[in-house]
Structures are given as structure tokens and as C-alpha cells.
Design a protein around this motif. Structure first.
Motif, mmCIF file in Angstrom:
data_model
loop_
_atom_site.group_PDB
_atom_site.id
_atom_site.type_symbol
_atom_site.label_atom_id
_atom_site.label_comp_id
_atom_site.label_asym_id
_atom_site.label_seq_id
_atom_site.Cartn_x
_atom_site.Cartn_y
_atom_site.Cartn_z
ATOM 1 N N CYS A 207 119.085 -0.077 -4.865
ATOM 2 C CA CYS A 207 120.609 0.239 -4.674
ATOM 3 C C CYS A 207 121.044 1.382 -5.395
ATOM 4 O O CYS A 207 120.522 1.761 -6.562
ATOM 5 N N LYS A 208 122.277 1.965 -5.171
ATOM 6 C CA LYS A 208 122.802 3.166 -5.609
ATOM 7 C C LYS A 208 123.342 2.834 -7.002
ATOM 8 O O LYS A 208 123.057 3.577 -8.134
ATOM 9 N N SER A 209 124.024 1.814 -7.022
ATOM 10 C CA SER A 209 124.729 1.206 -8.370
ATOM 11 C C SER A 209 124.890 -0.176 -8.248
ATOM 12 O O SER A 209 124.736 -0.666 -7.177
ATOM 13 N N VAL A 210 125.094 -0.723 -9.499
ATOM 14 C CA VAL A 210 125.417 -2.306 -9.356
ATOM 15 C C VAL A 210 126.328 -2.639 -10.410
ATOM 16 O O VAL A 210 126.275 -2.064 -11.560
ATOM 17 N N ALA B 248 120.056 -3.735 0.110
ATOM 18 C CA ALA B 248 120.810 -3.000 -0.890
ATOM 19 C C ALA B 248 120.578 -1.513 -1.104
ATOM 20 O O ALA B 248 121.201 -0.674 -1.682
ATOM 21 N N LYS B 249 119.622 -1.016 -0.253
ATOM 22 C CA LYS B 249 119.087 0.458 -0.478
ATOM 23 C C LYS B 249 120.248 1.500 -0.340
ATOM 24 O O LYS B 249 120.789 1.298 0.615
ATOM 25 N N ASP B 250 120.407 2.381 -1.303
ATOM 26 C CA ASP B 250 121.477 3.458 -1.352
ATOM 27 C C ASP B 250 122.747 2.979 -1.171
ATOM 28 O O ASP B 250 123.757 3.569 -0.894
ATOM 29 N N CYS C 130 131.872 0.507 -2.645
ATOM 30 C CA CYS C 130 131.021 -0.672 -2.730
ATOM 31 C C CYS C 130 130.887 -0.856 -1.293
ATOM 32 O O CYS C 130 131.429 -0.778 -0.507
ATOM 33 N N GLU C 131 129.606 -0.792 -0.739
ATOM 34 C CA GLU C 131 129.310 -0.921 0.706
ATOM 35 C C GLU C 131 128.338 -2.574 0.712
ATOM 36 O O GLU C 131 128.291 -2.908 2.016
ATOM 37 N N LEU C 132 128.058 -3.220 -0.488
ATOM 38 C CA LEU C 132 127.763 -4.330 -0.208
ATOM 39 C C LEU C 132 128.205 -5.500 -1.397
ATOM 40 O O LEU C 132 127.853 -4.908 -2.556
ATOM 41 N N VAL D 3 121.643 -9.027 -9.185
ATOM 42 C CA VAL D 3 121.576 -7.783 -9.980
ATOM 43 C C VAL D 3 120.069 -7.343 -9.882
ATOM 44 O O VAL D 3 119.679 -6.260 -9.298
ATOM 45 N N GLY D 4 119.209 -8.183 -10.282
ATOM 46 C CA GLY D 4 117.884 -7.741 -10.292
ATOM 47 C C GLY D 4 117.053 -7.507 -8.931
ATOM 48 O O GLY D 4 116.345 -6.687 -8.805
ATOM 49 N N THR D 5 117.628 -8.239 -7.936
ATOM 50 C CA THR D 5 117.195 -8.043 -6.375
ATOM 51 C C THR D 5 117.692 -6.806 -5.908
ATOM 52 O O THR D 5 116.817 -6.080 -5.385
ATOM 53 N N ALA D 6 119.070 -6.602 -6.234
ATOM 54 C CA ALA D 6 119.558 -5.357 -5.739
ATOM 55 C C ALA D 6 118.795 -4.004 -6.192
ATOM 56 O O ALA D 6 118.626 -3.179 -5.459
ATOM 57 N N ILE D 7 118.678 -4.187 -7.536
ATOM 58 C CA ILE D 7 117.812 -2.830 -8.116
ATOM 59 C C ILE D 7 116.433 -2.743 -7.372
ATOM 60 O O ILE D 7 115.984 -1.785 -7.055
ATOM 61 N N ARG D 8 115.907 -3.926 -7.426
ATOM 62 C CA ARG D 8 114.330 -3.683 -6.686
ATOM 63 C C ARG D 8 114.613 -3.241 -5.073
ATOM 64 O O ARG D 8 113.547 -2.680 -4.714
ATOM 65 N N GLN D 9 115.511 -3.597 -4.565
ATOM 66 C CA GLN D 9 115.944 -3.050 -3.150
ATOM 67 C C GLN D 9 116.297 -1.584 -3.206
ATOM 68 O O GLN D 9 116.597 -0.992 -2.172
#
Ligand code: FAD
Length: 481
Positions: A312-315, A286-288, A403-405, A304-310
Motif C-alpha cells: 500500500c502507498k499509505s495506511v 492494496a498495492k499503491d 483513500c482508495e481502499l 494494517v499488516g496485510t495492506a503493508i505486505r500488499q
């Protein structure tokens, strides 16, 4: 009752959580235990009310209230308060084979049914349970129970989630020879490759599997029954077979552009993240990227918690239903499961990082927008209206978000058909293994989400225990389990 004035003297104190902005820096569990003295005070808050709904798991209004395992909560609470933690452990293990799982991931149905919670805050049952079981592991009290008297019966368990594990645990303690077949490369089911590390570190599962192996349970991983392992071979070799293969068929989203690159099912995404962590790599999917999670439930929150740790730019998390009230409504009284808005760890972290709750209610996907390479670039959403007694899309409410993911966490549609077909058993209309008990006929039994639909770890454990009893009775004519 441990201390008659306990709940009047001591306020509820949960295990402290690390600050959201600090804990998102890694994938570790983030709750700190209270020290023993403080934990004992928390156990003293149980008023031993005499109507312990907490231990009386039952369906009220279609939702579970109280502990499905019938954990003897007031009893071990009192023992904990009095400093008899070893006795409390014995009492806990009488009903719950895996307190280290439930005390980490259970939504604590017991606490929602605690009488103390009617006018005040409930007893910290889950945190108390965690203290007791971790004391057991730390002090070397958790030892395999190797049954000397062997029954000579061989049992195959298909699936190593909490249902399969609890059936295997009970039946091996009884003296049967149990083999667990798991199609993944590691046992644990959704405990291993669903629930993220932040809620349940994988060492906790490995520690339990090692105990079960020492007790004689054999685990065959990378063994897909109905795939690379023939159901007919299992049928020939074993005296009883338990299907505990979960409800892994994910619900899809039907919208234009669904074939865009960058749309994944939540469990596949979470599994890849755990696998990367286990092999020592940094999960960066999910980075960037701008991430949209489709589904406002617990699985969505884990994404959500996982994408943040990876990184992500926004969620953004889309939820079809309206926001639940903050307090119980009049038609949802105690001890029913409280239908109230819960802000879980991932949503808390998103709010701390991006300044707002990631959830957008009454909204769904209208279209996945892709570029000329077929890659997802944005999602067109539409608002939903329920005022006419049915769900309708609100004309003109469309919005486009980058959204890219996209992660689909829209629930599950029951058991995968191939396993039922492999054993020639029927599924219900809702894709569940079709039996009111756990016996599917002949030597076949079932347990867990495959039987009751996507549920909770604690209910899967209960299913495994009940299934083990029926299987034991079938094999030996009676059961003391
Ligand atoms: C992302 C996510 C987070 C969750 N978080 C929580 C939580 O915090 N708390 C909670 O209480 N519940 C949670 N749940 C629900 C909970 O994990 C499940 O209800 C529970 O794991 C069901 O247990 P089970 O043993 O029936 O099935 P599963 O855990 O799904 O295990 C079934 C196993 O069977 C294997 N299998 C399937 N078919 C075959 C085959 N043919 N051959 C061999 N193996 C096979 C699968 O690979 C899997 O390992 C969560 C669910 C998800 C998806």
C-alpha cells in the motif's frame, strides 16, 4: 517448583521477531523459537506461586483473566524445565486440544495474570506452550486417537472454527461419529479465513485437520447449512446438532458515500488475501493505494499488516476511543486484564515503514468521497469528544485524507440470522444463540462466538469442550469428558 531461584536468575526472553522491514516482504510467520536450553530457562522462571491465577480463567470486571482452558501451566512449566518435554506435552493436552493455535494467536491471558508479572516480567507461557506442542509434532507424538468402541451416535457440527473443531475433537475421541459442515471451501473458521498467515500459517491448520480426519471426523466443505444444505435433512440424519457458526455479522459504518467502490469489510478482505496466497497468487488489492482501516482493534491491526505486505502507498487506522494509558491505571489492578495501549505487529511495521504510528484516536468517518465513476477517492474524518459523558462530533475538526481502499473493522454484531431461523431457535437482543448452558433444546446445542459473541480463539475452544460434555451427556446419560 522447577528452580527456586529461576525468576531471580533469568530475565524474560520472548521468541525473537524478525525486523519489521524484513518481515513485511512476505506473509510468513515471523517469530523464531529459542533453542531448547534457553526455553528451559524461561520455563524455570515460573515460581509456582501457589495462587496460579494464570491457570484460573475467570471474568473479572467483565474481562477474562487467566487461561479459560485451565491449562496446568506451573506443572508443564516445571516438566519443561526438567527436560521432560514429552510429559509436559501430555499434561498440556489434558486441557488444551489445540495448543498449536493458542500458542500462536492467543493474547496470553495467562501471562497477564502471572504473579511474576506483578513486580517483574511474566513467564513466557505462550512461547513455552509453542515449544512443547511443536516438539510433539516434530517427534511424531501427535497421533490420532481412534476410539475402538463406537457409540453408534451421529453428531453434526455446523461451522469449523475453533469452537466447532474442539467439540468435534472431544466427541470423536469419545467414540461418536462426527460430521463437520463448513460453508467455506476449507475448514478452520476464522483461523483459516480471518487470522492472517503472519500469525498463523495455514499449514498448521491443515496438519490438525488431517489428524482429525484420521481420527474419523468427516469434513463437508462448501456446505452452507440453511443454504445449499437443508437444516431439516441434518435434523433427520443426526442424533445431535451443534451450531458453532461464529459471529460473522459485521458492523457497518453509516456515512454518506457508503456505496462507493473500494469499501470492504475487513474479514472479506483478509479472506481474499489468504485465498490468493493459498492458490499461489500474489495478493495485491492494496498495492499503491492509500488505505484507511476503520477500527483500532486487533482485526484492524491485521488489515494494517496485510495492506503493508500488499504494497500500500499509505495506511491510516481510525479509532473512535481515546488512546489507552501506557501503564495500568489504579482502577485496573492485577490480575485484571490490563487496559493499556498495545502496539501490535502491524502498527509496528507501519511505524517502521512510514515513520509514524498509523493510529488516529478519537476519530471516525464523516463521509466517503467518490469520483464520478463511483470510486472511493478520499475519506472525510471528524474528531470525537467524550468529555460530556457521551460521544459528540467536534465541529470544525473535519479532515480529508486520500483513500482508495477503506476496510471496515468496526466489530461484529453476532450470529447471522438465517442459521437460527433454519433450526427455529431464538437469538438474544445481541444476536447470540439464546441459552445459558449450551443446550438449545431437543437435539440442538451451540458453542463459540455464536453463543458468547465475538471473542477469542481460546474461549471458543473452551466453549467447544463444554458443549461436547453437554452433548455427550444428552446422548449417553453421563459423560467422562
Ligand atoms: C480478523 C480476525 C482476527 C482475529 N485474531 C484473533 C487472534 O489473533 N487471537 C484470538 O484469540 N482471536 C482472534 N480473533 C477472534 C477469533 O478468531 C474468534 O473468536 C474465533 O475464531 C471464534 O471461533 P468460532 O468457532 O466460534 O467461530 P468462527 O471461527 O467464526 O467459525 C465459524 C465457522 O462457521 C461457518 N459457518 C457459519 N454459518 C454456517 C452455515 N450456515 N453452514 C456451514 N458453516 C457455517 C463459518 O464459515 C466459519 O467457518 C480474530 C477474529 C478476526 C475476525
Amino acid at each position: 517448583m522447577g528452580k527456586p531461584t529461576g525468576f531471580m536468575e533469568y530475565d524474560r526472553q520472548e521468541n525473537k521477531a524478525e525486523e519489521p522491514l524484513k518481515r513485511i516482504k512476505d506473509f510468513k510467520e515471523f517469530h523464531y523459537s529459542l533453542d531448547e536450553g534457553e526455553r528451559r530457562k524461561q520455563a524455570a522462571r515460573c515460581m509456582n506461586c501457589g495462587v496460579p491465577f494464570c491457570q484460573n480463567g475467570q471474568l473479572i470486571g467483565g474481562m477474562m483473566s487467566g487461561c479459560p482452558l485451565n491449562n496446568l501451566i506451573p506443572e508443564w512449566g516445571e516438566l519443561l524445565y526438567r527436560g521432560g518435554t514429552e510429559l509436559a506435552l501430555e499434561r498440556l493436552l489434558m486441557t488444551n486440544p489445540f495448543p498449536e493455535f493458542t500458542s500462536r494467536v492467543c493474547p496470553a491471558l495467562c501471562e497477564k495474570a502471572c504473579i511474576c508479572g506483578v513486580n517483574d516480567s511474566p513467564v513466557t507461557v505462550r512461547d513455552n506452550e509453542r515449544m512443547i506442542i511443536e516438539y510433539g509434532f516434530e517427534k511424531g507424538l501427535m497421533q490420532p486417537t481412534v476410539q475402538q468402541h463406537r457409540t453408534g451416535k451421529r453428531i453434526a457440527v455446523i461451522g469449523s472454527g475453533p469452537a466447532g473443531l474442539s467439540a468435534a475433537e472431544m466427541l470423536s475421541k469419545r467414540g461418536h461419529d462426527v460430521t463437520v459442515f463448513e460453508r467455506e471451501d476449507a475448514p478452520g473458521g476464522l483461523l483459516m479465513y480471518g487470522i492472517p498467515n503472519m500469525k498463523l500459517e495455514k499449514e498448521v491448520i491443515k496438519r490438525r485437520i488431517a489428524l482429525m480426519e484420521a481420527q474419523g471426523v468427516e469434513f463437508c466443505t462448501n456446505s452452507n447449512v440453511g443454504g445449499n444444505v437443508k437444516a431439516s435433512d441434518i435434523d433427520k440424519e443426526f442424533d445431535a446438532v451443534i451450531l458453532a457458526c461464529g459471529a460473522g455479522k459485521a458492523r457497518d459504518i453509516k456515512a454518506d458515500g457508503r456505496d462507493a467502490l473500494g469499501i470492504r469489510f475487513a474479514v472479506d478482505y483478509l479472506k481474499d488475501c489468504t485465498k490468493a496466497l493459498m492458490s499461489g497468487n500474489k495478493p495485491l488489492e492494496a498495492k499503491d493505494r492509500n488505505v484507511v482501516v476503520i477500527g483500532g482493534g486487533d482485526t484492524g491491526n491485521d488489515c494494517v499488516g496485510t495492506a503493508i505486505r500488499q504494497g500500500c502507498k499509505s495506511v491510516t487506522q481510525l479509532e473512535m476511543m481515546p488512546k489507552l494509558p501506557d501503564e495500568r491505571a489504579a482502577d485496573n489492578p492485577y490480575p485484571e486484564w490490563p487496559k493499556v495501549c498495545k502496539t501490535d505487529y502491524g502498527q509496528e511495521e507501519a511505524a517502521a515503514l512510514f515513520g509514524h504510528d498509523p493510529r488516529v484516536y478519537q476519530t471516525t468517518v464523516k463521509e466517503f468521497i467518490k469520483n464520478e465513476k463511483g470510486e472511493l477517492t478520499a475519506i472525510k474524518t471528524v474528531a470525537l469528544d467524550f468529555s460530556k459523558g457521551k460521544m459528540t462530533q467536534v465541529e470544525g475538526s473535519e479532515k480529508t485524507i486520500p483513500c482508495e481502499l477503506a476496510l471496515i473493522a468496526a466489530g461484529f454484531l453476532g450470529c447471522e440470522e438465517y442459521i437460527a431461523e433454519a433450526f427455529g431457535v431464538k437469538l438474544t437482543e445481541r444476536n447470540r444463540l439464546d441459552t445459558k448452558s449450551h443446550h438449545l433444546g431437543g437435539k440442538l446445542f451451540c458453542a463459540g462466538d455464536a453463543h458468547i459473541g465475538q471473542s477469542l480463539v481460546v474461549r471458543a475452544i473452551r466453549e467447544g469442550i463444554d458443549c461436547a460434555r453437554e452433548t455427550d451427556e444428552y446422548l449417553l446419560g453421563y459423560t467422562p469428558l
